[in-house]
Design an enzyme around this catalytic site. Structure first.
Site, PDB file in Angstrom:
ATOM      1  N   LYS A 107      23.250  18.007   5.476  1.00  0.00           N
ATOM      2  CA  LYS A 107      24.370  16.875   5.864  1.00  0.00           C
ATOM      3  C   LYS A 107      26.135  16.940   5.029  1.00  0.00           C
ATOM      4  CE  LYS A 107      21.279  14.016   8.204  1.00  0.00           C
ATOM      5  NZ  LYS A 107      19.827  13.096   7.553  1.00  0.00           N
ATOM      6  N   GLN A 124      18.085   8.379   3.469  1.00  0.00           N
ATOM      7  CA  GLN A 124      17.374   9.418   4.309  1.00  0.00           C
ATOM      8  C   GLN A 124      16.320   9.122   3.781  1.00  0.00           C
ATOM      9  OE1 GLN A 124      18.217  13.035   5.189  1.00  0.00           O
ATOM     10  NE2 GLN A 124      16.362  12.412   6.038  1.00  0.00           N
ATOM     11  N   ASP A 154      23.854   5.155  11.103  1.00  0.00           N
ATOM     12  CA  ASP A 154      22.210   6.273  11.840  1.00  0.00           C
ATOM     13  C   ASP A 154      22.017   5.023  12.758  1.00  0.00           C
ATOM     14  OD1 ASP A 154      20.550   8.096  10.679  1.00  0.00           O
ATOM     15  OD2 ASP A 154      19.825   7.614   9.518  1.00  0.00           O
TER      16      ASP A 154
END
Ligand code: NDP
Length: 298
Positions: A53, A97, A120
């Site tokens: 990422k 995460q 997200d």
């Protein structure tokens, strides 16, 4: 006849290129979007995701902020980091995460993220906005599924769509997005009766189950678009002991003979997720500054 392959690697690259263009435009206006990724602990798979990422963020011309916290960090300390990132003007997107260690309530942490920076799309505010047709940050994998389906059929309007799986991170948001595309949507799950028949109705079938090759070819309507979200590691028949391979939730070899278009695993939905994360970071950066989102990313 063999189905057309929907190439997630190529689609992901194309989306990242559009993101790069949009970032160049924003940088020319004096704004460089920034993505903060928070990693707790030392899980090797999570470390690889986070490294990818960060690399992709920088490649897209954005700023990447990595926050690594020890496995035994307390919930209060993690919440402090989130508060600090919420307040940081240079940070447009925050990603924590998952999974988090057991001493931390993941729902509480996700709730603490400013919805305007929730790239997200897991915050209930964004889930609610998506469900009520308002502008929202949308979960990355579901967004990738819809982009892939539209790459072979630009208008999904009126299609019978069946989504197998009802998780908050994949099944439900995919269903909401397909409804917004004017599909007639059925959401199937482990209690669905007559799943084969339900699947056979689908012009567009999205499998988000987590069960290797569960959907055989004869559950698929001839000519259907099949989007396989599943990522399952199974023992490899070739290559000897200990060797594994990745398969989806659909039996690819069988489905390919029936479907009109299908995503492979790997190389289908997977590569779209990071590309959509970068896209969402640009969306958040524009929205926070009252700038329009580039048409190519809308
Ligand atoms: P979850 O385990 O959260 O949800 C699975 C869903 O499948 C549930 O709704 C469950 O139903 C349903 N299900 C399970 N068994 C059956 C069955 N026999 N018949 C019908 N439905 C069934 O998984 P996720 O949504 O998180 O992930 C799904 C898959 O997608 C996984 O393989 C995961 O690895 C992959 N994935 C891939 C991503 C990517 O490409 N980047 C990102 C995220 C996920 P019920 O609700 O009734 O239990």
């Amino acid at each position: 006849m063999s189905a057309a392959l929907i190439d997630g690697v190529a689609q992901g690259e194309a989306l990242r290129e559009r993101v790069r263009d949009a970032v160049r435009g924003l940088s020319a206006l004096g704004t460089t979007p920034g993505l903060a990724v928070v990693l707790v602990g030392d899980d090797p798979a999570s470390r690889v995701y986070v490294r990818n990422k960060s690399a992709r963020t920088v490649e897209a011309g954005m700023r990447s902020f990595d926050h690594r916290l020890p496995d035994d960090v307390s919930e209060a300390e993690l919440l402090d980091v989130i508060r600090m990132l919420n307040a940081d003007e240079a940070v447009d997107g925050i990603l924590v995460q998952l999974p988090l260690p057991p001493q931390i309530d993941a729902a509480k942490v996700l709730l603490a993220i400013d919805p305007a920076k929730d790239v997200d799309g897991f915050h209930p505010v964004n889930a609610g906005r998506l469900a009520t047709g308002q502008p929202a940050l949308v979960p990355c994998t579901p967004l990738g599924c819809v982009i892939l389906a539209k790459s072979v059929r630009p208008s999904l309007s009126g299609l019978e769509a069946v989504v197998v799986g009802r998780s908050n991170i994949v099944g439900k948001p995919v269903a909401q997005l397909l409804l917004a595309e004017s599909c007639t949507v059925t959401v199937a799950h482990s209690r669905t009766r007559n799943l084969p028949e339900v699947c056979r109705r689908a012009d567009l079938l999205v499998a988000a189950i987590g069960r290797p090759e569960m959907i055989p070819g004869d559950w698929i309507k001839p000519g259907a678009i099949v989007i396989d979200v599943g990522i399952n590691r199974v023992p490899s028949p070739a290559g000897g002991e200990g060797r594994t391979r990745l398969v989806g939730d659909v039996n690819f070899a069988e489905a390919r003979e029936v479907a009109g278009a299908i995503t492979p695993v790997p190389g289908g939905v997977g590569p779209m997720t990071i590309a959509c994360l970068l896209r969402n970071t640009v969306q958040a950066a524009c929205a926070r500054r009252g700038l329009p989102l580039a048409q190519a990313l809308a």
